[in-house]
Design an enzyme around this catalytic site. Sequence first.
Site, PDB file in Angstrom:
ATOM      1  N   ASN A 114       8.924   7.351   2.982  1.00 51.78           N
ATOM      2  CA  ASN A 114       9.155   7.689   4.385  1.00 51.78           C
ATOM      3  C   ASN A 114      10.008   6.585   4.981  1.00 51.78           C
ATOM      4  OD1 ASN A 114       9.046   8.422   7.079  1.00 51.78           O
ATOM      5  ND2 ASN A 114       6.918   7.808   7.370  1.00 51.78           N
TER       6      ASN A 114
ATOM      7  N   GLY B 108       2.119  -0.959   8.138  1.00 51.53           N
ATOM      8  CA  GLY B 108       3.025  -2.001   8.604  1.00 51.53           C
ATOM      9  C   GLY B 108       2.346  -3.301   8.976  1.00 51.53           C
TER      10      GLY B 108
ATOM     11  N   SER C 249       0.618   0.485   3.652  1.00 49.22           N
ATOM     12  CA  SER C 249       1.014  -0.769   2.989  1.00 49.22           C
ATOM     13  C   SER C 249       0.802  -0.708   1.480  1.00 49.22           C
ATOM     14  CB  SER C 249       0.264  -1.958   3.605  1.00 49.22           C
ATOM     15  OG  SER C 249       0.637  -2.123   4.958  1.00 49.22           O
TER      16      SER C 249
END
Length: 251
Positions: free
Chosen positions: A9, A174, A214
């Site tokens: 993505n 993130g 992550s």
Amino acid sequence: MRKNVVAGNWKMNTTLEEGVGLAKDVNEALKHVDAKCDVVICVPFTHLASVNAVIDPAKLGLGAENCADHVKGAYTGEVSAPMVASTGATYVILGHSERRQYYGETSETLKEKVNLALASNLTPIFCIGEVLEQRENGTYFDVVKAQIEEALFDLSAEDFSKLILAYEPVWAIGTGKTATDDQAQEIHAFIRGVIAEKYGKEVADNTSILYGGSCKPSNAKALFAKPDVDGGLIGGAALEAESFMGIVTAF
């Protein structure tokens, strides 16, 4: 038998030139690897047609990061599922936590998007997951179950079987934090159980459930070794061909 899938993505990253270059790099890398999973890149709308022209669809799937909840009309700035499909894309990410959080997408909106995506022969990668407060107060099972039921359980078993689910612990996107492989397995097994209650064991066993939060080359192998983790929805690590391929080869 359900498929293993690694989907990138890209989010709102890369210019058109950069994106085409990255897609070429991933496509080239896949020529030299016997991938044990389906590999998909989900790119900005502006890149779809150009990326489609430089990849081998037998090796690399192409998807959009969203689509509209209408087919056409006076919806300035929106991109419909038929438009996405017309570029050669065959996947679309729906319900990503960033869309829910920043753009107020609800289960009702997502229900319509899923139906329109399926009508255009797109495979939805449907995202579910809890925020940190819900993880810490222990309501995350209820939250995830509700997200599935409210948006997806009006589908027939046949249509539900066309979906890929992606569990994303929002607190790990993130942030550098990652759910442990045991935490991922626990919630993935729970999700499969929710599907089985509604559609039966066969549909549940054949539904691919990806982990998104992550995921990197350093932790992908341990995550993918879990029996109910069928791959990953990859954010930051998908923006470099080398790190993305490090996850692809974790299977």
